[in-house]
Write an enzyme that holds these catalytic residues in place. Structure first.
Site, mmCIF file in Angstrom:
data_model
loop_
_atom_site.group_PDB
_atom_site.id
_atom_site.type_symbol
_atom_site.label_atom_id
_atom_site.label_comp_id
_atom_site.label_asym_id
_atom_site.label_seq_id
_atom_site.Cartn_x
_atom_site.Cartn_y
_atom_site.Cartn_z
ATOM 1 C CD GLU A 1 -3.804 -2.571 0.759
ATOM 2 O OE1 GLU A 1 -5.051 -1.870 0.837
ATOM 3 O OE2 GLU A 1 -2.859 -2.251 0.347
ATOM 4 C CD GLU B 1 1.425 -4.449 -3.385
ATOM 5 O OE1 GLU B 1 1.374 -3.150 -3.450
ATOM 6 O OE2 GLU B 1 0.465 -5.070 -3.431
#
Ligand code: GLA
Length: 375
Positions: free
Chosen positions: A156, A261
């Site tokens: 991220e 995910e």
């Protein structure tokens, strides 16, 4: 000859029945296409949650630690590592013959503050932070060398608009913190695959920024094997088209893709995304399925799961792994995010640990796809 062909037929029948038997789980049905994994926690690994532990052992071909290999839990103080949980996860994967991914080395969240503070109490200098990153990555990757297939090296680093996230790593080292992380990870285990991981990869500006990063890493002679698309999804976004567009861009950039995910929240979404620093307040309207999911809503979720899974299968030449973020609806992080105390239904197993009918449909779909030999 006659006998031989009878034997051959018998062998084929036997093989066919073994194959049918062997494809009762998604882990088996996707073999040769991609790994099918889940995130695990310590209750499952230690067997305290025996039901989920058994599901993980039998249904999945890959696992990743939901939390226990992140900087905060594994390296809480500069001179102290907690290896216990991560060691147990490694042993669990070995016992169940599952491929293990490391998650994650450098992330702005779940990272202890000591990384960023100098001895004088002021912000760490670039040299100090870089050296701490080197030591952290060498220690963690080095310990599990040969046992972990690949690492989410940086998690991220971008905002949705494609700009760099203003994390402490970025503030102190600029965008080069990403290059350092990939360099250190490769030094620590030259055979490990290395990944960049993010959410909302389907957002064009973010995907373009990631493609640019891939190019820069490659131009600097650094190893990057794949981009992880977290794929925390909602009922409307991202669209299949947007996800496909991101796969096309990443494929053209010469990297493989991991769905790292995956979950599809069935609840109304107060926003689109998975920035874990965002939280919204609870209201009944935002938590409509406490007494169960109406059939029409369930049908929509099922279709969305199948449409996405179909897309993953279509790109199985470049998608190496699909990992769902949790096992049962009971344990999903989405019950507490981005609104606390809701009841979500995003997983493949229900609150009674029962496999949902969607799994059989996904297995059927996987079987339809011809396995493409990976390059
Ligand atoms: C991000 C991280 C994961 C996890 C989820 C929330 O997506 O990459 O490790 O923390 O948030 O569960």
């Amino acid at each position: 000859m006659k006998h031989k062909s009878i034997y051959a037929i018998a062998a084929m029948c036997c093989l066919a029945s073994v194959q049918t038997m062997a494809q009762k789980t998604l882990g088996e049905a996707t073999k040769g296409k991609f790994l099918f994994g889940t995130a695990v926690n310590m209750q499952q690994v230690n067997g305290v949650n025996a039901a989920e532990s058994a599901i993980i052992a039998s249904e999945f071909s890959a696992i990743v630690a939901e939390n226990d290999m992140k900087p905060q839990p594994i390296h809480p103080a500069e001179d102290r590592f907690n290896w216990d949980n991560a060691d147990k996860i490694v042993a669990f994967a070995e016992k169940n013959k599952q491929t293990l991914t490391g998650h994650c080395l450098i992330w702005h969240s779940q990272v202890p503050n000591w990384f960023f503070v100098g001895e004088d109490g002021k912000p760490a200098t670039p040299e100090v932070l870089k050296e701490r990153m080197r030591k952290h990555i060498h220690a963690v990757v080095g310990r599990y060398k040969g046992k972990i297939k690949g690492w989410d090296v940086v998690n991220e680093a971008f905002e949705d608009n494609g700009s760099y996230r203003n994390s402490k790593f970025y503030q102190i080292l600029g965008k080069d913190f990403i290059k350092y992380a990939f360099q250190f990870a490769h030094e620590a285990d030259p055979n490990a695959e290395l990944y960049y991981n993010d959410y909302n990869v389907e957002t064009p500006s973010k995907c373009d920024a990631i493609v640019q990063l891939v190019k820069e890493l490659k131009a600097a002679g650094l190893r990057i094997d794949a981009v992880g698309s977290q794929s925390h999804m909602h009922m409307i976004n991202p669209t299949v088209e947007a996800a496909e567009a991101s796969f096309k861009k990443l494929k053209a950039a010469g990297v493989h893709i991991l769905i790292t995910e995956w979950d599809i929240s069935i609840l109304p979404s107060p926003y689109e995304g998975a920035n874990i620093s965002t939280n919204f307040s609870y209201s009944k309207e935002m938590d409509p399925y406490r007494d169960g999911v109406p059939a029409d809503v369930q049908a929509k979720w099922n279709k969305r799961m199948l449409d996405m899974f179909n897309l993953f299968l279509k790109y199985d030449d470049v998608i190496d792994r699909v990992t769902v973020w949790g096992v049962t609806d009971n344990g999903t992080w989405l019950n507490g995010f981005p609104i606390r105390g809701r009841m979500d239904y995003p997983m493949l197993f229900d609150r009674n640990n029962k496999r949902k009918p969607i799994v059989d449909q996904m297995i059927k779909l996987a079987k339809k796809y011809k396995t493409i030999k990976k390059k």
